[in-house]
Write a protein that holds these residues in place. Structure first.
Motif, PDB file in Angstrom:
ATOM      1  N   MET A   1     -34.476 108.895   5.633  1.00  0.00           N
ATOM      2  CA  MET A   1     -35.522 108.020   5.112  1.00  0.00           C
ATOM      3  C   MET A   1     -36.912 108.628   5.325  1.00  0.00           C
ATOM      4  N   LEU A   2     -37.111 109.246   6.508  1.00  0.00           N
ATOM      5  CA  LEU A   2     -38.387 109.893   6.797  1.00  0.00           C
ATOM      6  C   LEU A   2     -38.621 111.068   5.855  1.00  0.00           C
ATOM      7  N   ASN A   3     -37.551 111.822   5.581  1.00  0.00           N
ATOM      8  CA  ASN A   3     -37.678 112.946   4.648  1.00  0.00           C
ATOM      9  C   ASN A   3     -38.091 112.469   3.259  1.00  0.00           C
ATOM     10  N   ALA A   4     -37.542 111.331   2.843  1.00  0.00           N
ATOM     11  CA  ALA A   4     -37.897 110.771   1.533  1.00  0.00           C
ATOM     12  C   ALA A   4     -39.381 110.416   1.489  1.00  0.00           C
ATOM     13  N   LEU A   5     -39.887 109.823   2.576  1.00  0.00           N
ATOM     14  CA  LEU A   5     -41.305 109.465   2.630  1.00  0.00           C
ATOM     15  C   LEU A   5     -42.183 110.709   2.570  1.00  0.00           C
ATOM     16  N   GLU A  31     -34.662 106.294  -2.612  1.00  0.00           N
ATOM     17  CA  GLU A  31     -33.987 106.617  -1.353  1.00  0.00           C
ATOM     18  C   GLU A  31     -34.672 105.929  -0.175  1.00  0.00           C
ATOM     19  N   PHE A  32     -36.001 105.917  -0.182  1.00  0.00           N
ATOM     20  CA  PHE A  32     -36.774 105.322   0.906  1.00  0.00           C
ATOM     21  C   PHE A  32     -36.527 103.815   1.011  1.00  0.00           C
ATOM     22  N   LEU A  33     -36.305 103.165  -0.143  1.00  0.00           N
ATOM     23  CA  LEU A  33     -36.121 101.710  -0.178  1.00  0.00           C
ATOM     24  C   LEU A  33     -34.662 101.306  -0.368  1.00  0.00           C
ATOM     25  N   ASP A  34     -33.765 102.286  -0.436  1.00  0.00           N
ATOM     26  CA  ASP A  34     -32.342 102.014  -0.672  1.00  0.00           C
ATOM     27  C   ASP A  34     -32.180 101.146  -1.920  1.00  0.00           C
ATOM     28  N   ASP A  62     -30.766 105.057 -10.033  1.00  0.00           N
ATOM     29  CA  ASP A  62     -29.871 105.886  -9.228  1.00  0.00           C
ATOM     30  C   ASP A  62     -28.743 106.432 -10.109  1.00  0.00           C
ATOM     31  N   VAL A  63     -28.095 107.476  -9.629  1.00  0.00           N
ATOM     32  CA  VAL A  63     -27.008 108.111 -10.376  1.00  0.00           C
ATOM     33  C   VAL A  63     -25.927 107.080 -10.708  1.00  0.00           C
ATOM     34  N   GLY A  64     -25.553 107.017 -11.980  1.00  0.00           N
ATOM     35  CA  GLY A  64     -24.520 106.079 -12.402  1.00  0.00           C
ATOM     36  C   GLY A  64     -25.030 104.689 -12.713  1.00  0.00           C
TER      37      GLY A  64
END
Length: 423
Positions: A1-5, A31-34, A62-64
């Protein structure tokens, strides 16, 4: 999550164009917010209804997962009043959460139908506030469950993200304003002239060659002593020499207009059709060589008086001609550019249309933004159209894309200058 931010923040640092930044960062926001889907809307204004509405700006899924808004499935404009009445909350003050399956009959029917036909189970909506005004909204979708966004911490993260978006948009606005204010459009004029150098040389050489040929023919007639017998031919040659001189003079005047330094380019009352003619004369040879027909539709007996800096207005037209040339040269169609000029009691309207197909609404929304370009790397800076808009704005005019035309069409409106008969 940190990487996404961190990725989101890097995108906001790297890009100077809002749409491009969203294209690169939205997947990291998801990704950060799921989230299953992220949708960003911007605030626009309906002049007919005199009311603000929210318009689709960018979407990621998201994918799909299916896209919902960018596939033109939105039934109509969602007006701010509709949204506020439906949720009984004010977006400026807070966020709100929506569960489509729980919507009752009091909710606006269009909104209810839209959400009912979609696959959305939970919606989190936050305002994007820029300089104390609503720029738009940031929307998070969960497509599987009725999710408690507050309990799982999504609201807190989304509020932080909305703040980051707001700060980014404000920085981009300030940067673009500074760039367009300080930009020396004289350098753009020189670049445009450089692109047209070969065709300009050919355009000038043609009338000079004709002048030389007709002058030689007149000399031969005098040497043969047949001046009286061939007086009609002499007059015809002289007429063609005069026309060739006028054509050369127009081209040189157009070059002078384009190359005049910005600081010496003063506000003047000009006839717009004269600027059009001089600008077109510079490009005519290049357009004809590549079989691009130039069509001018305006009344030569009418005056279209506007207050402008002639060199800068000529640059606007040259930018549009160059854009059309770059676009049409790649297409196997009948190529043409049409320039129309009309006037009302208060304004002069110039319409610039080419044979290219009108682009998608998504591109139209962003094509005038600084640093946005659809050209290959190295082929465009993304500043040409934004510079056009800035120049027209300086003359208290409007510059926009016609969203109703079948073809690529730009509309320019400038205040009409009129003089009383007794002045």
């Amino acid at each position: 999550m940190l990487n996404a931010l961190l990725e989101i923040q890097n995108c906001f640092k790297s890009y100077k164009n809002i749409h491009s930044a969203f294209e690169s960062s939205c997947k990291h926001m998801g990704e950060f917010l799921d989230a299953h889907r992220i949708v960003i809307f911007d605030r626009r204004f309906d002049e007919e209804r005199d009311e603000a509405y929210i318009s689709f700006y960018h979407e990621w899924a998201d994918v799909g997962r299916p896209l919902r808004y960018s596939t033109n499935q939105v039934p109509r404009r969602l007006y701010l009043d509709d949204i506020y009445k439906a949720y009984n909350q004010i977006a400026v003050e807070s966020f709100f959460v929506l569960y489509p399956d729980r919507l009752n009959k009091k909710v606006d029917p269009t909104l209810r139908e839209f959400y009912r036909d979609s696959d959305i189970k939970s919606v989190l909506i936050l305002p994007i506030i820029v300089h104390n005004e609503i720029w738009g909204s940031f929307t998070v979708h969960d497509l599987d469950i009725e999710r408690d966004f507050e309990a799982d911490g999504t609201v807190q993260r989304a509020v932080y993200l909305a703040g980051e978006i707001s700060s980014f948009i404000e920085r981009v606005r300030q940067y673009n304003k500074r760039v367009l204010t300080q930009l020396d459009d004289h350098s753009y004029r020189m670049e445009s002239l450089g692109r047209m150098a070969a065709s300009i040389a050919h355009e000038i050489n043609n009338p000079i060659f004709l002048i030389g040929g007709f002058a030689t023919r007149i000399e031969q007639i005098f040497e043969e002593g047949d001046v009286e017998k061939k007086s009609e031919e002499v007059l015809r040659c002289l007429d063609l020499i005069q026309k060739s001189c006028k054509k050369t003079s127009n081209i040189i005047e157009g070059l002078r207009l384009m190359s005049r330094p910005t600081k010496r380019d003063e506000l003047e009352v000009c006839d717009l059709k004269d600027i059009i003619n001089r600008t077109v004369d510079i490009s005519k040879e290049r357009l004809q060589f590549d079989k691009i027909e130039i069509i001018k539709e305006f009344n030569d007996d009418q005056e279209f008086l506007v207050e402008c800096k002639p060199g800068q207005l000529s640059q606007v037209l040259t930018n549009l001609v160059n854009n059309s040339f770059d676009s049409l040269i790649e297409k196997d169609i009948k190529r043409w550019i049409k320039i129309e000029c009309t006037k009302t009691d208060s304004c002069v309207k110039l319409s610039f249309t080419d044979a290219g197909q009108r682009p998608s609404d998504d591109i139209i929304k962003n094509m005038i933004e600084p640093f946005y370009t659809t050209k290959p790397p190295g082929k465009g800076t993304g500043l040409g159209l934004s510079l056009c808009k800035e120049i027209i704005k300086r003359f208290n005019g409007n510059f926009d894309v016609d969203r109703t035309s079948e073809f690529m069409k730009f509309d320019i409106e400038l205040p009409l200058i009129s003089f009383d008969e007794d002045e």
